[in-house]
Design an enzyme around this catalytic site. Sequence first.
Site, PDB file in Angstrom:
ATOM      1  N   GLY A  69      -7.432   2.402   6.467  1.00  0.00           N
ATOM      2  CA  GLY A  69      -7.191   1.060   6.988  1.00  0.00           C
ATOM      3  C   GLY A  69      -8.431   0.188   6.889  1.00  0.00           C
ATOM      4  CG  HIS A 139       5.758 -22.578   0.505  1.00  0.00           C
ATOM      5  ND1 HIS A 139       4.903 -23.580   0.114  1.00  0.00           N
ATOM      6  CD2 HIS A 139       6.186 -22.895   1.753  1.00  0.00           C
ATOM      7  CE1 HIS A 139       4.817 -24.484   1.076  1.00  0.00           C
ATOM      8  NE2 HIS A 139       5.587 -24.080   2.085  1.00  0.00           N
ATOM      9  CG  HIS A 148      -5.606  -5.350   7.240  1.00  0.00           C
ATOM     10  ND1 HIS A 148      -5.871  -4.089   7.664  1.00  0.00           N
ATOM     11  CD2 HIS A 148      -4.404  -5.667   7.781  1.00  0.00           C
ATOM     12  CE1 HIS A 148      -4.879  -3.651   8.419  1.00  0.00           C
ATOM     13  NE2 HIS A 148      -3.985  -4.610   8.510  1.00  0.00           N
TER      14      HIS A 148
END
Length: 192
Positions: A69, A139, A148
Amino acid sequence: MEGIVLVGGGGHCKAVIDVIRKEGKFEIIGIVDSHLPAGSLVLDVEVIGDDSNLLELSKKVQNFHITVGQIQSNTIRKKLATQLLDLNVKLPNIISPIANISYYSSIGKGITVMHQATIQAESQIGDFTIINDHALVEHEVQIGRFCHISTGAIINGNVMIGDNVFIGSGAVIVQGVKIPNGSFIKANQLVK
């Protein structure tokens, strides 16, 4: 079904294992982790070695995915990516079957897209980025490499996010904002 080796055996790895099982594209061969003893289990997946075994494994398995992570730093993820790229292995994307990714979006390699994340039309996601559960990428968003986007974060339209950026859980990035390389956005922070 092709085999895949996961690199990193912590909490993020557990979440990725679940996505891989639901996706049904890969058989998990095992986990490589420098902090867990070989033979131990992460959920039901065996640790089969550490980083020193990557070369040997790359001769047997083509697919690898980084499951370390990223919160405070992405240094380990970047180091592992360099090692894997040097080994010339495949670095497939792991995408939850219950994520929503626009046909008109573009995503790089080694990307993780978790459950119920949404990536809208004409968005571009850079290599080795994590889009976590329930994150919304609207968009025409551009997200760099090694980012992340945490759980429940909202990235509104036309946002540009540089490389090596962490966006905390529940953060909201207002439309059109530019986030510079290396930024750390705290959980629930509003950026406008």
